[in-house]
Scaffold this active site. Structure first.
Site, PDB file in Angstrom:
ATOM      1  N   ASP A  35     -22.277 -41.101  41.564  1.00 45.90           N
ATOM      2  CA  ASP A  35     -20.775 -41.633  41.266  1.00 45.90           C
ATOM      3  C   ASP A  35     -20.714 -43.217  41.884  1.00 45.90           C
ATOM      4  O   ASP A  35     -19.805 -43.950  41.537  1.00 45.90           O
ATOM      5  CB  ASP A  35     -19.505 -40.926  41.516  1.00 45.90           C
ATOM      6  CG  ASP A  35     -19.482 -40.485  42.982  1.00 45.90           C
ATOM      7  OD1 ASP A  35     -19.743 -41.304  43.990  1.00 45.90           O
ATOM      8  OD2 ASP A  35     -19.043 -39.343  43.198  1.00 45.90           O
TER       9      ASP A  35
ATOM     10  N   ASP B  62     -24.809 -36.748  49.884  1.00 46.33           N
ATOM     11  CA  ASP B  62     -23.611 -36.719  49.348  1.00 46.33           C
ATOM     12  C   ASP B  62     -23.859 -35.839  48.170  1.00 46.33           C
ATOM     13  O   ASP B  62     -24.034 -36.189  47.132  1.00 46.33           O
ATOM     14  CB  ASP B  62     -23.336 -38.348  48.677  1.00 46.33           C
ATOM     15  CG  ASP B  62     -21.898 -38.248  47.895  1.00 46.33           C
ATOM     16  OD1 ASP B  62     -21.220 -37.134  48.121  1.00 46.33           O
ATOM     17  OD2 ASP B  62     -21.645 -39.219  47.274  1.00 46.33           O
TER      18      ASP B  62
ATOM     19  N   ASP C 285     -21.096 -28.591  46.295  1.00 44.25           N
ATOM     20  CA  ASP C 285     -21.074 -27.368  46.948  1.00 44.25           C
ATOM     21  C   ASP C 285     -22.334 -26.723  47.132  1.00 44.25           C
ATOM     22  O   ASP C 285     -23.459 -27.234  46.109  1.00 44.25           O
ATOM     23  CB  ASP C 285     -20.057 -26.490  46.264  1.00 44.25           C
ATOM     24  CG  ASP C 285     -18.615 -26.964  46.691  1.00 44.25           C
ATOM     25  OD1 ASP C 285     -18.402 -28.275  46.848  1.00 44.25           O
ATOM     26  OD2 ASP C 285     -17.795 -26.046  46.445  1.00 44.25           O
TER      27      ASP C 285
HETATM   28  N1  AG3 Z   1     -19.513 -34.512  46.979  1.00 44.15           N
HETATM   29  C1  AG3 Z   1     -18.561 -33.435  47.484  1.00 44.15           C
HETATM   30  C2  AG3 Z   1     -17.995 -32.553  46.409  1.00 44.15           C
HETATM   31  C3  AG3 Z   1     -17.381 -31.271  47.046  1.00 44.15           C
HETATM   32  C4  AG3 Z   1     -16.433 -30.908  46.294  1.00 44.15           C
HETATM   33  N2  AG3 Z   1     -16.229 -29.483  46.431  1.00 44.15           N
HETATM   34  C5  AG3 Z   1     -15.377 -28.921  45.380  1.00 44.15           C
HETATM   35  N3  AG3 Z   1     -14.373 -29.496  44.761  1.00 44.15           N
HETATM   36  N4  AG3 Z   1     -15.290 -27.485  45.442  1.00 44.15           N
HETATM   37  C6  AG3 Z   1     -18.589 -35.394  46.220  1.00 44.15           C
HETATM   38  C7  AG3 Z   1     -19.544 -36.167  45.498  1.00 44.15           C
HETATM   39  C8  AG3 Z   1     -18.771 -37.613  45.639  1.00 44.15           C
HETATM   40  N5  AG3 Z   1     -19.391 -38.832  45.566  1.00 44.15           N
END
Ligand code: AG3
Length: 275
Positions: A87, A155, A158
């Site tokens: 993103d 990054d 889950d």
């Molecule tokens: N990365 C971590 C997202 C985790 C969200 N988990 C959830 N909503 N259960 C996000 C990517 C953003 N660059």
């Protein structure tokens, strides 16, 4: 007005919802289900496999806290690797520093294409000449590259679906080989409220791999539990020491007080197996 309700369950009986003005996009990519909604309260919201990844309203909490503790603790971060992060939010924060190169390795080309179109506030940095975008499996990339990096940011999503491997011991052992001496890894590590057991196990193997393996915390209002955990990993750098550089201008969350406060862990998260 017709609205659509988006929900993410955090447990079988609780979670978060948004009443969206409209669905902007919904598609099955080669790797996951991707959805984007337009909301009044949070702007655009990106979901992957039904999990909220980012909202325009609160993405800065997460992206600033994933990136700046490592970038600020490193005396001279020149070459940066981002695993995931299609993103663009983490990349935007990295480019606030005078770096030489940033490589972003995202498994799903569609995430990049869609975010470029629908999240311009996150992806403006994709065109920067210091940036190289690689569409590949991060776990594969780190095993075959001979490039070395000063800061590596993980990054991921889950520990289920395409991101699951990015939370395992093997991955961190391989990632460590991609660090230059004095290098630092920062990785998103999940929700203390819901993933505590996972975090406890992970800390055990991370401490065996790195001289400094510390968790730190920051709020992310739209993520499960509202409080998010990150891992700071290095053989040389202790992030609790005084910062020696100026914090980039115009940040919305991170500053040097936040930096130091983030490493203070609440009682329920303290490491009882201190070495
Ligand atoms: N990365 C971590 C997202 C985790 C969200 N988990 C959830 N909503 N259960 C996000 C990517 C953003 N660059």
């Amino acid at each position: 007005m017709k609205t659509t309700e988006i929900r993410e369950f955090h447990t079988p009986t609780s979670g978060i919802f948004f009443r969206a003005k409209r669905r902007v996009l919904s598609e099955k990519t080669a790797f996951q289900k991707m959805e984007v909604y337009e909301t009044t309260s949070h702007g655009r919201v990106l979901l992957l496999d039904g999990l909220v990844q980012t909202t325009e309203k609160d993405e800065f909490f997460y992206h600033e806290m994933l990136v700046h503790p490592a970038m600020m603790a490193h005396p001279r971060p020149r070459d940066i690797l981002i695993i995931g992060g299609g993103d663009g939010g983490a990349l935007r924060e990295v480019l606030r520093y005078r770096i030489r190169s940033a490589v972003l390795v995202e498994i799903d080309a569609r995430v990049i294409e869609v975010c470029r179109r629908l999240f311009p506030g996150l992806t403006s940095s994709f065109g920067d000449e210091r940036v190289e975008i690689v569409v590949d499996d991060g776990n594969r990339f780190i095993r075959q590259t001979d490039r070395r990096f000063d800061v590596i940011l993980v990054d991921s999503s889950d520990p289920v679906g395409p991101s699951a491997v990015l939370h395992q011991r093997d991955f961190y052992a391989a990632l460590k080989k991609c660090l230059r001496p004095g290098g630092i890894i920062a990785a998103q590590a999940g929700a203390p409220l819901f993933h505590l057991e996972h975090l406890r196990k992970k800390r055990i193997f991370l401490k065996k791999l790195f001289s400094f393996a510390l968790y730190y915390l920051g709020p992310v209002p739209t993520y499960p539990g509202g409080l998010w955990c990150y891992a700071f990993l290095s053989d040389r750098v202790d992030p609790r020491k005084r910062l020696r550089k100026k914090v980039p201008k115009k940040l919305k969350y991170y500053n040097s007080d936040v930096h130091h406060g983030a490493f203070a862990l609440p009682e329920f998260m303290r490491d009882r197996r201190r070495r």
